[in-house]
Design an enzyme around this catalytic site. Structure first.
Site, PDB file in Angstrom:
ATOM      1  N   ASP A   1       0.835  -1.252  -0.036  1.00  0.00           N
ATOM      2  CA  ASP A   1      -0.130  -0.023   0.004  1.00  0.00           C
ATOM      3  C   ASP A   1       0.784   1.218  -0.147  1.00  0.00           C
ATOM      4  O   ASP A   1       0.475   2.449  -0.115  1.00  0.00           O
ATOM      5  CB  ASP A   1      -0.945  -0.092   1.339  1.00  0.00           C
ATOM      6  CG  ASP A   1      -2.059  -1.051   0.923  1.00  0.00           C
ATOM      7  OD1 ASP A   1      -2.095  -1.918   0.122  1.00  0.00           O
ATOM      8  OD2 ASP A   1      -3.115  -1.061   1.727  1.00  0.00           O
TER       9      ASP A   1
ATOM     10  N   ASP B   1     -14.341  34.240 -35.653  1.00  0.00           N
ATOM     11  CA  ASP B   1     -13.476  33.020 -35.839  1.00  0.00           C
ATOM     12  C   ASP B   1     -13.950  31.734 -35.151  1.00  0.00           C
ATOM     13  O   ASP B   1     -13.696  30.460 -35.143  1.00  0.00           O
ATOM     14  CB  ASP B   1     -11.994  33.196 -35.706  1.00  0.00           C
ATOM     15  CG  ASP B   1     -11.662  33.609 -34.227  1.00  0.00           C
ATOM     16  OD1 ASP B   1     -12.054  34.751 -33.727  1.00  0.00           O
ATOM     17  OD2 ASP B   1     -11.047  32.396 -33.611  1.00  0.00           O
TER      18      ASP B   1
ATOM     19  N   GLY C   1     -10.807  26.767 -36.989  1.00  0.00           N
ATOM     20  CA  GLY C   1     -11.977  27.180 -38.108  1.00  0.00           C
ATOM     21  C   GLY C   1     -11.366  27.358 -39.658  1.00  0.00           C
ATOM     22  O   GLY C   1     -11.709  26.675 -40.237  1.00  0.00           O
ATOM     23  N   LEU C   2     -10.180  27.965 -39.595  1.00  0.00           N
ATOM     24  CA  LEU C   2      -9.660  28.185 -40.855  1.00  0.00           C
ATOM     25  C   LEU C   2      -9.129  27.037 -41.378  1.00  0.00           C
ATOM     26  O   LEU C   2      -9.244  26.930 -42.808  1.00  0.00           O
ATOM     27  CB  LEU C   2      -8.767  29.440 -40.860  1.00  0.00           C
ATOM     28  CG  LEU C   2      -9.231  30.583 -40.523  1.00  0.00           C
ATOM     29  CD1 LEU C   2      -7.894  31.687 -40.208  1.00  0.00           C
ATOM     30  CD2 LEU C   2      -9.936  31.364 -41.908  1.00  0.00           C
TER      31      LEU C   2
HETATM   32  S1  SF4 Z   1      -2.079  -7.074  -2.518  1.00  0.00           S
HETATM   33 FE1  SF4 Z   1      -3.573  -5.211  -2.275  1.00  0.00          FE
HETATM   34  S2  SF4 Z   1      -3.843  -4.884  -0.123  1.00  0.00           S
HETATM   35 FE2  SF4 Z   1      -2.088  -6.122  -0.448  1.00  0.00          FE
HETATM   36  S3  SF4 Z   1      -0.530  -4.912  -0.410  1.00  0.00           S
HETATM   37 FE3  SF4 Z   1      -0.814  -5.436  -2.515  1.00  0.00          FE
HETATM   38  S4  SF4 Z   1      -2.138  -3.494  -3.155  1.00  0.00           S
HETATM   39 FE4  SF4 Z   1      -2.190  -3.570  -0.644  1.00  0.00          FE
END
Ligand code: SF4
Lengths: 436, 540
Positions: B36, B287, B422-423
């Protein structure tokens, strides 16, 4: 969190360039906050490598977001990976989760009839709720028999770090490989995802050496699974394949330990391990590798000038750190302050590790804030680190190289040695050019 | 379980990170596995922040499960407090930690840290990023400003004569679409009205500033997705009115000024006449005539999408053919807005649904997020980005707000530039048989891949085969479109050839209209007659 298990404290005062006898060297082991990807990330390169495979992560919105963010600019088309996002209804009861998974897989296969191999990839949430993906894979394999092969592995962050996802994936492929017999002709298996261009170069070199029966794992298509058995000798192309190597050994295959094929020395040693196993005579070997070696040396020359004596610090990322540090030290004369790696598998990286000077701190695991303290104190000329750390360190005045590029770029083999060196020297060159 | 290729929003704890990273002196301790930590790169790479987000992750592993993850959380929180010495802390769990139920809030409370520690409950299996940001901001405001709340039933009294009114500007976060510049533009506008900005939050403020929110006379809510909930609480607690108009576009900016004038009693006249507002004149300039009726498809977060539709329709003279959002929480507002344009709103967070809608509506311009940019690129349709999710390109070095009069100027430029000038269109029409100007050639600014490289139809041999209607464009091949049950209408070779003589920038429309006409009459094939009958039928 602070329970740093320091097996010992170095550095030893031994002069820098002494080599060898390092297998007993002290290792700093840390268990704190890790700033690394989880194994799901491997899907980004694996799905491009095995071109008829699809990777279905069974996970959370976080997992989907991780892959998307790590893939970054690679959003081109409908990708060959997706996430089955678990929601609260699935958490209510496991039976539902299995039915839901079956439904998602059926829908996916209907949409993508071109898919011949499907990996169900486990995540932290799927593991914590004990969703049994191996049973799901069996169940779904028989449901979709004849059309698609369904395998499973875990890329979860509680089990795997970054490149260990590839290890888990390849290990799950091993039981699927055709079993070859002891009496079959000796075969060489190169294990670990390589860029196609690199694979082709190695294939040509092996042919020139007189080794014909050569296969690669993972294959470019699931229809061409390489055989493996007691007649197989395998070279690891990547240093993070612990489980895959073990699974191959259980099939009777033999590992050919070697340095990893980075730079001139690494590539030579790696090829030599195969040549020795095939009893190729030394003259033939030298003649075969000489042109590649010569080109690589020429390509490395300008970079040695830029990197020589530069003090380098590696944060842990892909487990390539030890072989990369070896390359920087022995082929480009850089000084190494610290080589951090998420895991140290001495059996696989031993040859590279032994080539590192005793003054280099080898650290395993991570406690990122403490490691940042060490980095700041050491004031390295070049820091190799992940994307979360690079800009903050640049802002503090450090020159950095993001490590993920070292994994995504073709860097192995003679003809990529210069490119690899360039990845390290470019940030230094850039910093020298800029006057803002 | 939902099958997802790309997501518009991350999980709710990413929303919390956007609040924490926007602020100084606040630290977030997040119970989460190692993977994460990828979230850091959103801020350091996409937004190019020069500091790590103020987040410490516990990064527990499988071996910690069942034994001491709670202990790990406590040591992590304590270490983070000692290392970063924040003024306040927020604590919570990511999706995985939510399942192991360690109760970060309770654990952190037990540490009895000498600072406010605010627990977050962000249900990762129900909610998403914007909701997480709103909830986090609300909890922080409630905890820190709430400490200074007056007695219930408090009524704000008028300022003393001569004192300038004050306001807070709420909702700007890290990783927000142009939040940095919107805050600057709206601060400038308010200052020019004689209003003092008390606190901008959460962008660039500290916990001690949040504690002062109640001192202002009213709140300016720039992004209701993020600040709506907090603003309502502030209204209840401090009797602070808040603004509801999102000042995107000239009309909305004027409405916003009027709204602020209504709340404060200041005279709006001086700021109405803005010499910097160039877009009203640019759009009247001859224009711009070619912009009339351009078919535009709009998708984004609710506020940006609704605002973009108004600007597109009223300030550029486009025709809004599609309007949608991924913010389900605001679906009702978007549905209401869509009615103004006589269309049905698209409420989805499934990227494939959006792709299908774009393909079906065949717009000449897409205003969307980075996702729609990819869709549009694949279909060869010009596109401008108007909303998060963001990409590194959405953090330009130059000043580039979306809000206020300067924001309206920016919208004019960024939406009009992707369209063919446009032109350029007229020249292409005039010289369309010239080899360099042949009509399969894409306008230069769309790059090489934009137009399908088919030979121009006028070069087709006379015995060209009839082709199926709706020749799939690039991208169609990867997204199976359901076949029409009645079977495709066939274009006869002659008619197809005639169609090729129509300038290509209206050819799509001609093709569509003719097919619709043929379908209405249940015709099996389209002849030259049908083509011109349809033209007459649809001519205005
Ligand atoms: S598997 Fe999913 S929840 Fe687990 S560390 Fe990787 S991204 Fe995060």
């Amino acid at each position: 969190m602070t329970s740093t298990a320091i097996h010992t404290l170095i550095p030893s005062p031994i002069a820098a360039r002494s080599q060898g006898a390092c297998s007993e060297r002290p290792i700093l082991k840390e268990r704190g906050q890790r700033e690394v990807f989880c194994g799901l990330t491997g899907i980004i390169w694996l799905h491009r490598k095995i071109q008829d495979a699809f990777f279905l992560v069974v996970g959370s919105r976080t997992c989907a977001h991780l892959i998307q963010s790590a893939a970054g600019v690679m959003i081109f088309a409908e990708p060959r990976f997706a996430t089955a996002i678990i929601d609260e209804r699935d958490l209510a009861g496991l039976a539902d989760a299995n039915e839901e998974l079956d439904r998602v897989v059926a829908r996916l296969l209907e949409r993508r009839p071109d898919i011949k191999m499907l990996f169900l990839v486990g995540s932290c949430p799927s593991e914590v709720i004990k969703l049994d993906l191996s049973r799901a894979a069996q169940r779904l394999s028989s449901a979709h028999a004849g059309k698609v092969r369904i395998l499973n592995y875990s890329g979860s962050g509680i089990e795997t770090t970054f490149t260990q996802g590839e290890d888990a994936c390849l290990a799950s492929l091993v039981p699927e490989l055709p079993l070859s017999a002891k009496t079959d002709a000796p075969a060489l298996l190169v294990v670990g995802a390589l860029a196609d261009v690199v694979e082709d170069q190695f294939a040509r070199l092996f042919t020139e050496l007189g080794i014909d029966n050569v296969h690669f794992l993972p294959p470019r298509s699931s229809r061409h699974l390489p055989p493996a058995g007691p007649n197989t000798k395998f070279l690891l192309a990547q240093p993070f394949l612990t489980d895959t190597a073990r699974a191959l050994e259980q099939r009777g295959a033999t590992h050919l330990p070697a340095m990893f094929p980075l730079g001139v020395e690494g590539t030579t040693a790696w090829l030599k391990a195969a040549a020795a196993a095939w009893n190729i005579d030394a003259d033939k070997f030298n003649a075969t590798v000489a042109p590649g070696q010569r080109r690589a040396r020429t390509a490395l020359e300008p970079h040695r000038f830029r990197l020589s004596g530069k003090r380098v610090f590696f944060f842990p990322d892909s487990q390539l750190e030890i072989p990369l540090a070896r390359f920087l030290y022995s082929e480009l004369s850089a000084d190494l302050i610290e080589a951090g790696t998420p895991y140290l598998h001495k059996g696989h990286v031993g040859a590279d590790l032994d080539a590192l000077p005793a003054t280099t701190l080898i650290s395993e695991g991570q406690d990122v804030d403490k490691q940042l303290d060490r980095c700041r104190a050491a004031k390295p000329d070049l820091v190799i680190c992940g994307l979360g750390l690079a800009n903050p360190l640049e802002a503090e005045g450090f020159t950095t190289k993001w490590s993920i590029e070292l994994l995504f770029s073709p860097v192995q083999g003679f003809d990529q040695a210069g490119d690899l060196a360039e990845l390290f020297s470019r940030p230094l060159v850039r910093r020298a050019r800029l006057e803002v | 379980m939902q099958l997802t290729l790309w997501t518009y929003e991350g999980p709710p704890h990413i929303g919390a990170m956007r609040i924490a990273t926007a602020m100084d002196g606040l630290h977030y301790v997040l119970h989460a596995p190692q993977g994460d930590t990828y979230a850091d790169l959103l801020f350091t790479m996409i937004e190019r922040r020069d500091k790590r987000p103020p987040v410490t992750y516990t990064t527990f592993q499988a071996r910690d499960l069942g034994s001491d993850t709670a202990e790990l959380f406590k040591t992590t929180a304590l270490d983070a407090y000692e290392r970063f010495k924040p003024e306040a802390m927020i604590v919570g769990a990511s999706c995985t930690a939510e399942l192991i139920q360690d109760d970060p809030g309770g654990l952190a409370k037990a540490l009895a840290l000498p600072i406010p520690v605010i627990p977050l409950e962000l249900p990762a299996y129900q909610k998403k990023e914007n909701w997480g940001a709103a909830e986090t901001f609300y909890q922080i405001v409630r905890a820190l400003a709430g400490a200074h709340a007056p007695a219930p039933g408090f009524k704000r009294t008028a300022r003393l004569d001569g004192a300038s009114p004050t306001c807070n500007i709420l909702g700007a976060t890290a990783l927000g679409f142009r939040h940095r510049d919107d805050v600057q533009e709206i601060s400038k506008l308010l200052t020019s009205m004689g209003i003092t900005v008390n606190v901008v939050a959460p962008y660039g403020c500290r916990p001690s500033d949040i504690a002062r929110l109640g001192e202002a006379d009213f709140n300016v809510v720039l992004y209701p997705e993020i600040a709506g909930q907090a603003a309502q609480w502030l209204k209840r607690t401090f009797d602070q009115p808040f603004t509801k108009v999102i000042p995107i576009g000239v009309g909305a900016t004027r409405d916003f000024i009027a709204e602020v004038a209504g709340i404060t009693g200041v005279d709006p006249a001086p700021v109405f006449a803005q010499p910097d507002a160039r877009s009203p004149w640019y759009t009247r300039s001859v224009d711009s005539t070619y912009l009339t009726g351009k078919r535009v498809f709009i998708f984004g977060d609710a506020s940006h999408a609704i605002a973009a539709a108004r600007v597109a329709s009223k300030e550029l003279g486009f025709t809004v053919v599609g309007l949608g959002t991924y913010s389900r929480e605001f679906a009702r507002d978007v549905r209401e807005a869509a009615k103004l344009y006589g269309i049905e709103a698209l409420i989805t967070d499934d990227y494939l649904d959006v792709e299908q809608a774009v393909q079906a509506l065949n717009p000449e311009l897409v205003l969307g997020t980075q996702m729609e940019r990819h869709i549009a690129k694949r279909l060869g349709v010009p596109c401008a980005v108007i909303s998060a999710p963001v990409h590194v390109q959405d953090f330009p070095a130059r000043y580039s707000p979306q809000m206020g009069f300067e924001g309206a100027n920016v919208l004019f430029d960024t939406w009009v530039h992707p369209l063919m000038m446009g032109l350029e269109e007229h020249l292409l029409a005039m010289f369309r048989n010239d080899f360099e100007f042949h009509d399969a050639a894409a306008p230069s600014h769309l790059g090489k891949s934009a137009a399908p490289a088919k030979p121009p139809a006028h070069q087709a041999p006379p015995d060209a085969q009839p082709v199926f209607a709706d020749t799939p464009q690039a991208g169609a091949s990867i997204t199976p479109v359901e076949a029409d049950a009645s079977g495709p209408v066939i274009w006869l070779a002659e008619a197809e050839k005639e169609l090729g003589k129509i300038p290509f920038f209206v050819r799509g429309k001609a093709r569509r209209n003719t097919e619709r006409y043929a379908a209405d009459l249940k015709l099996k094939s389209i002849s030259i007659e049908t083509l011109y009958d349809a033209k007459a039928h649809f001519s205005r």
